[in-house]
Design an enzyme around this catalytic site. Sequence first.
Site, PDB file in Angstrom:
ATOM      1  CB  CYS A  33       9.157   5.766   6.276  1.00  0.00           C
ATOM      2  SG  CYS A  33       9.988   7.338   6.192  1.00  0.00           S
ATOM      3  CD  GLU A  89      10.860   3.193  16.612  1.00  0.00           C
ATOM      4  OE1 GLU A  89       9.728   3.563  17.011  1.00  0.00           O
ATOM      5  OE2 GLU A  89      11.100   2.906  15.441  1.00  0.00           O
ATOM      6  NE  ARG A  91       6.799  -1.677  12.649  1.00  0.00           N
ATOM      7  CZ  ARG A  91       6.043  -0.582  12.475  1.00  0.00           C
ATOM      8  NH1 ARG A  91       6.548   0.507  11.942  1.00  0.00           N
ATOM      9  NH2 ARG A  91       4.784  -0.565  12.847  1.00  0.00           N
ATOM     10  CG  ASP A 101       9.520   7.914  10.785  1.00  0.00           C
ATOM     11  OD1 ASP A 101       9.675   8.898  11.539  1.00  0.00           O
ATOM     12  OD2 ASP A 101       8.452   7.294  10.677  1.00  0.00           O
ATOM     13  CG  HIS A 150       7.744   5.290  14.631  1.00  0.00           C
ATOM     14  ND1 HIS A 150       7.948   4.011  15.083  1.00  0.00           N
ATOM     15  CD2 HIS A 150       6.820   5.168  13.638  1.00  0.00           C
ATOM     16  CE1 HIS A 150       7.181   3.167  14.415  1.00  0.00           C
ATOM     17  NE2 HIS A 150       6.470   3.860  13.528  1.00  0.00           N
ATOM     18  CG  LEU A 151       7.806  12.362  13.543  1.00  0.00           C
ATOM     19  CD1 LEU A 151       8.309  13.745  13.126  1.00  0.00           C
ATOM     20  CD2 LEU A 151       6.811  12.513  14.693  1.00  0.00           C
ATOM     21  N   GLY A 152       6.036   8.734  10.786  1.00  0.00           N
ATOM     22  CA  GLY A 152       5.370   8.387   9.512  1.00  0.00           C
ATOM     23  C   GLY A 152       3.859   8.532   9.554  1.00  0.00           C
ATOM     24  CB  ALA A 153       1.313   6.909  11.501  1.00  0.00           C
ATOM     25  CG  ASP A 202       6.354  -6.907  -2.979  1.00  0.00           C
ATOM     26  OD1 ASP A 202       6.228  -8.117  -2.711  1.00  0.00           O
ATOM     27  OD2 ASP A 202       5.690  -6.020  -2.422  1.00  0.00           O
ATOM     28  CE  LYS A 223      -2.292  -1.745   3.520  1.00  0.00           C
ATOM     29  NZ  LYS A 223      -1.948  -3.173   3.433  1.00  0.00           N
ATOM     30  CB  ILE A 224       3.363   2.582   2.423  1.00  0.00           C
ATOM     31  CG1 ILE A 224       2.313   2.606   3.547  1.00  0.00           C
ATOM     32  CG2 ILE A 224       4.281   3.792   2.520  1.00  0.00           C
ATOM     33  CD1 ILE A 224       2.878   2.428   4.947  1.00  0.00           C
TER      34      ILE A 224
HETATM   35  N1  LIG Z   1       6.774   4.905   9.935  1.00  0.00           N
HETATM   36  C1  LIG Z   1       5.516   4.743  10.229  1.00  0.00           C
HETATM   37  O1  LIG Z   1       4.964   5.464  11.051  1.00  0.00           O
HETATM   38  C2  LIG Z   1       4.725   3.703   9.536  1.00  0.00           C
HETATM   39  C3  LIG Z   1       5.316   2.537   9.132  1.00  0.00           C
HETATM   40  N2  LIG Z   1       4.575   1.570   8.505  1.00  0.00           N
HETATM   41  C4  LIG Z   1       5.268   0.368   8.061  1.00  0.00           C
HETATM   42  O2  LIG Z   1       5.420   0.433   6.643  1.00  0.00           O
HETATM   43  C5  LIG Z   1       5.572  -0.881   6.127  1.00  0.00           C
HETATM   44  C6  LIG Z   1       4.724  -1.071   4.881  1.00  0.00           C
HETATM   45  O3  LIG Z   1       3.356  -0.934   5.211  1.00  0.00           O
HETATM   46  P1  LIG Z   1       2.195  -1.194   4.112  1.00  0.00           P
HETATM   47  O4  LIG Z   1       2.608  -0.697   2.798  1.00  0.00           O
HETATM   48  O5  LIG Z   1       0.946  -0.703   4.722  1.00  0.00           O
HETATM   49  O6  LIG Z   1       2.190  -2.775   4.110  1.00  0.00           O
HETATM   50  P2  LIG Z   1       1.695  -3.742   2.932  1.00  0.00           P
HETATM   51  O7  LIG Z   1       1.446  -5.047   3.586  1.00  0.00           O
HETATM   52  O8  LIG Z   1       0.617  -3.111   2.148  1.00  0.00           O
HETATM   53  O9  LIG Z   1       2.978  -3.851   2.003  1.00  0.00           O
HETATM   54  C7  LIG Z   1       4.138  -4.555   2.370  1.00  0.00           C
HETATM   55  C8  LIG Z   1       4.733  -5.132   1.104  1.00  0.00           C
HETATM   56  O10 LIG Z   1       5.975  -5.726   1.428  1.00  0.00           O
HETATM   57  C9  LIG Z   1       6.105  -6.886   0.617  1.00  0.00           C
HETATM   58  N3  LIG Z   1       7.099  -7.761   1.216  1.00  0.00           N
HETATM   59  C10 LIG Z   1       6.964  -8.627   2.256  1.00  0.00           C
HETATM   60  N4  LIG Z   1       8.140  -9.244   2.476  1.00  0.00           N
HETATM   61  C11 LIG Z   1       9.020  -8.763   1.557  1.00  0.00           C
HETATM   62  C12 LIG Z   1      10.377  -9.022   1.292  1.00  0.00           C
HETATM   63  N5  LIG Z   1      11.075  -9.912   2.004  1.00  0.00           N
HETATM   64  N6  LIG Z   1      10.959  -8.341   0.284  1.00  0.00           N
HETATM   65  C13 LIG Z   1      10.261  -7.438  -0.457  1.00  0.00           C
HETATM   66  N7  LIG Z   1       8.961  -7.172  -0.259  1.00  0.00           N
HETATM   67  C14 LIG Z   1       8.355  -7.822   0.745  1.00  0.00           C
HETATM   68  C15 LIG Z   1       4.712  -7.471   0.581  1.00  0.00           C
HETATM   69  O11 LIG Z   1       4.548  -8.320  -0.537  1.00  0.00           O
HETATM   70  C16 LIG Z   1       3.862  -6.221   0.464  1.00  0.00           C
HETATM   71  O12 LIG Z   1       3.572  -5.919  -0.890  1.00  0.00           O
HETATM   72  C17 LIG Z   1       5.249  -1.808   7.280  1.00  0.00           C
HETATM   73  O13 LIG Z   1       6.446  -2.246   7.873  1.00  0.00           O
HETATM   74  C18 LIG Z   1       4.515  -0.925   8.263  1.00  0.00           C
HETATM   75  O14 LIG Z   1       4.607  -1.387   9.584  1.00  0.00           O
HETATM   76  C19 LIG Z   1       3.258   1.755   8.234  1.00  0.00           C
HETATM   77  C20 LIG Z   1       2.611   2.902   8.618  1.00  0.00           C
HETATM   78  C21 LIG Z   1       3.298   3.955   9.333  1.00  0.00           C
HETATM   79  O1  LIG Z   2       1.342   4.806  15.701  1.00  0.00           O
HETATM   80  C1  LIG Z   2       2.283   5.292  15.099  1.00  0.00           C
HETATM   81  O2  LIG Z   2       2.513   6.488  15.068  1.00  0.00           O
HETATM   82  C2  LIG Z   2       3.202   4.357  14.318  1.00  0.00           C
HETATM   83  C3  LIG Z   2       2.605   3.953  13.045  1.00  0.00           C
HETATM   84  C4  LIG Z   2       3.242   2.747  12.490  1.00  0.00           C
HETATM   85  O3  LIG Z   2       4.402   2.539  12.570  1.00  0.00           O
HETATM   86  C5  LIG Z   2       2.372   1.751  11.850  1.00  0.00           C
HETATM   87  O4  LIG Z   2       1.191   2.047  11.665  1.00  0.00           O
HETATM   88  O5  LIG Z   2       2.870   0.671  11.531  1.00  0.00           O
END
Ligand SMILES: NC(=O)C1=CN([C@@H]2O[C@H](COP(=O)(O)OP(=O)(O)OC[C@H]3O[C@@H](n4cnc5c(N)ncnc54)[C@H](O)[C@@H]3O)[C@@H](O)[C@H]2O)C=CC1
Ligand SMILES: O=C(O)CCC(=O)C(=O)O
Length: 526
Positions: free
Chosen positions: A228, A259, A230, A254, A278-281, A169, A149-150
């Site tokens: 941004c 943390e 993990r 981020d 950790h400001l992504g969200a 991916d 998604k992201i």
């Molecule tokens: N910094 C922040 O505040 C935030 C961080 N995140 C993190 O962002 C990341 C992505 O989130 P979304 O896009 O929502 O998840 P998502 O599940 O939509 O996308 C993750 C993608 O990674 C792929 N993937 C899984 N293992 C893989 C590998 N070994 N190599 C390459 N690709 C692989 C999957 O096929 C999937 O397409 C997550 O780790 C999530 O926790 C999400 C929201 C906020």
């Molecule tokens: O709650 C937050 O600000 C962190 C968001 C995040 O890392 C996530 O949704 O995976």
Amino acid sequence: MSKVLVSDSIDQAGIDILSQVATVDVKLGLKPAQLLEIIGEYDALMIRSSTRVTQEIIEAGTQLKIIGRAGVGVDNVDVPAATRRGIVVVNSPEGNTIAAAEHALAMILALSRHIPDANASVKRGAWDRNSFVGAEVYKKTLGVVGLGKIGSHVAAVAKTMGMKLLAYDPFISTDRAEQIGCQLVELDLLFQQADYITLHIPKTPETTHLINATTLAKMKPTARIVNCARGGIIDEVALAAALKAGKIGGAALDVFESEPLGESELRSLGKEIILTPHLGASTAEAQVNVAIDVAEQIRDVLLGLPARSAVNIPGLGPDVLEELKPYMQLAETLGNLVGQLAGGRVEVLNIRLQGELATNKSQPLIVAALKGLLYQALRERVNYVNANIEAKERGIRVIETRDASIRDYAGTLHLEATGTLGTHSVTGALLGEREIHLTDVDGFPINVPPSKYMLFTLHRDMPGIIGKLGSLLGSFNVNIASMQVGRKIVRGDAVMALSIDDPLPEGILDEIIKVPGIRDAYTVTL
Ligand SMILES: NC(=O)C1=CN([C@@H]2O[C@H](COP(=O)(O)OP(=O)(O)OC[C@H]3O[C@@H](n4cnc5c(N)ncnc54)[C@H](O)[C@@H]3O)[C@@H](O)[C@H]2O)C=CC1
Ligand SMILES: O=C(O)CCC(=O)C(=O)O
């Protein structure tokens, strides 16, 4: 009233939703020992990324029904421990997608133009234009690791900035990547060719330290890397060393291995690194989205309804749930009914999806039917999360069949339970898309809505039997709300389904079976 503990800061919109059905305590900054001490009082826990919900916390949460993570990643929750305890874990898979993607894009641009350091320098009173000459992203190559998604949103926006897109991916198709304008490549090629690398993957054993001394050595000396996603996907010691030695051009992080970030070499680096806490969200919009999304799910679960984004209920995503929710209620009711008709220990449950339902996903219906079936034994301890595990542990074999040709209603679900006391079956349909109707019991056609208290008899279809049963129930002060007979042939075997206003008094079943013509009687509470 239920009690919900909110242990990380969430938007008021979420608290307002929770307050409709529960007493809400907001207690931020609890130490693990403090959380352990109080968690036993709560039916639900709502968190963001700061609270760590360990196995110990889950075991102490004896009342917990649901843990809601207002965000995407649930790596701060011991999900297997929650699953074993039947606790639903929900998240908000999309509420902060745009926020996180925009943060990654902001990091790419901020790194390219040294915005944080230039800003700090002006604020210190300087006017230094020479130290902050940047680079354009236009026509540069962006390597997106993780095109979910992201990652896809980052890619789509980067495309409009004129960037060339490579993606890695292993779980998405070339077609999907092409739709987003990305060329899918192997990781090594992405590392070698990208000017910018942005990570959008979960942290798993495979992705831990994916960026390490060896992979950093494959990158261009000008490459800039953004995380941004993990902490822990990048080996921070190796990254600091590579930046110091000029082996790569820059990094923006981020998220961190630990943390809040403690003592770290990363803090001592210059304009080649940007660090955010950790400001992504952390946008107003995302925080409202995730708070509402998760609070609604907690509210639903506390009201006994299924959650739409439970991470520990396989195959039950939001679209499936939207479509199947009424059928899951049907499956659960039928499971509960057939379990009570079968009486003893059920060994085999046959589930047949009929008519239009035959083309649907079966897993959520099976889980719902098992939840209903096990309800008499486990009561509130069984739920959509642990129904499969509980059924397996009791040795219940589930056989699933489909028959699209049965079309007496749009879609019907047929359950047959075979146990130590024999075999019974029930079929049900939805009328007007929501109203549950029983359409068959033990092979006899009927058409009755289920009610809380029911009585079923298996009897000979003969004059006077209904009157006798009515008088008997009357003599025990049992009020009949409705009654229907299902038979295949006149004066043959038949089933009578009665809805009654109160539970049957003790001992009355024995009297019912003594009525001439009645072979068996079953009382059911739904
Ligand atoms: N910094 C922040 O505040 C935030 C961080 N995140 C993190 O962002 C990341 C992505 O989130 P979304 O896009 O929502 O998840 P998502 O599940 O939509 O996308 C993750 C993608 O990674 C792929 N993937 C899984 N293992 C893989 C590998 N070994 N190599 C390459 N690709 C692989 C999957 O096929 C999937 O397409 C997550 O780790 C999530 O926790 C999400 C929201 C906020
Ligand atoms: O709650 C937050 O600000 C962190 C968001 C995040 O890392 C996530 O949704 O995976």
